[in-house]
Design an enzyme around this catalytic site. Sequence first.
Site, PDB file in Angstrom:
ATOM      1  CB  CYS A  22     -13.900  -7.728  18.691  1.00 26.42           C
ATOM      2  SG  CYS A  22     -14.793  -6.487  19.633  1.00 26.42           S
ATOM      3  CB  CYS A  53      -3.137  -1.436   7.547  1.00 32.84           C
ATOM      4  SG  CYS A  53      -4.525  -1.941   6.534  1.00 32.84           S
ATOM      5  CD  GLU A  65     -28.850  -5.849  20.385  1.00 33.63           C
ATOM      6  OE1 GLU A  65     -28.627  -4.703  20.806  1.00 33.63           O
ATOM      7  OE2 GLU A  65     -27.970  -6.725  20.246  1.00 33.63           O
ATOM      8  CB  CYS A  77      -0.911   0.003   1.222  1.00 33.80           C
ATOM      9  SG  CYS A  77      -1.855   1.520   1.425  1.00 33.80           S
TER      10      CYS A  77
END
Length: 453
Positions: free
Chosen positions: A408, A81, A333, A72
Amino acid sequence: MLRSGQILTGTIAYLDESSNGILMVGKDKVFVRHVLAKEKVKVKIQKRLKEGYSANVIEILQKDKERIKPVCGIYERCGSCHLMHVSVQGQKHQKLSYLQKLCAKNKQLHIKAEEIATMKHPYHYRNKMIIGFQKDKQGKLQAGFYEEFSHHIIPYEQCLLHPEICDAILHTITTLMIKLRIEPYDEDKRRGLLRHVVIRYGMVSKQIMVVLVINQQIFPARKAFVQELLKKHPQITTIVQNVNTRKTSIVLGEQERILYGPGYIEDTLCGLQFRISAKSFYQINHEQCEVLYKKGMELLQLTGKETVLDAYCGIGTIGMYAAQFAKQVIGVELNKDAVEDAKNNAKLNQIRNIRFVCDDAGKFMQKMAAKKERLDVVILDPPRSGSSEAFIRSVATIRPKKVLYISCNPQTQLRDLQLFQKYGYVGDVLYGVDMFPNTFHVESIVLMTRKEK
């Protein structure tokens, strides 16, 4: 004391949890991006930080064998990134090592990290893109990503994590903004129209949603903008106008208006159809999400007799996948829009052994326990901040045999595992799934079982 502009030479001692290289100068920590542990480097001190100093690399004097040339052109400046200078195998080793060190630090859990599932081709995987806009000092419009730790836009031509069609649409939008004199939002002056563009892409269906986030109710030149965008890109499925007038870094506002199409896209995940709206939570990496969910079912070993609770269920993705292997699933939820999406998705897939409830999952379990109802399995996939002791205490009250925890953020996950252990739930293996190749983020999953006292 080190000073700005000072040149240093040394060896990177280790990488922190954000993949910054740590160069020790006496007792001072120098944080260096885009390096690997044990590499010898020449760096230039940038500025003083709370924890030490930041520095830019001038030269890599001794390279690690896993170092590759980033493909990149804006990698050194863009903050999206972090690991494009590391081979696929090197990224796998680095992320597995990170999980292993976290497990070792939490030794009271007696848990180990054994494997990490990676992508063979770690590019063009993102199904959701968020682009910001600014004018440079010469007044030229720029579309791109925010530079790390700043509000400065780094313009780009093509992002290697995006599907190519999405970048082409972005370039057309930029051209139309100039042609139709649509001003980008200036967050300091709080003026301008277009704040962000969000693009969602169905990896299987190839359907495309464009969300235009604007700073006011009225969208001048709206019809011309939509007509010209569709003329150039007829494959766009739907265009949504989102209004966000708040002074905030949160991208989407509350109000929406459909400008074209149904207002959602559909995609296939694990053989199931899902409707995805502008605000829906949907895992960013389709290929690795299927790996993650299949790993979850492999760990749970459902027999078809279980009642499963899917906490933080979102639009119902993993709950509907689990429904194929369980007696019944309850998705809970707090977000009302997500619950409506989940109900529609269950109808779309003709899944009759799942129901969705708009409630706090912890409180819902407390109500179930009070009615002497039972659960066999709880699945949770909380936000990065993790779960809460109140939720974990509710799990202990309803006493399921198994708890599957997807995260995560492995740091908050392991913190929560200590609380689960306090209430009698233990896991022995943490599995990693590289959901975010070329970044330092990693998804992790663990199965816990209830231990009788």
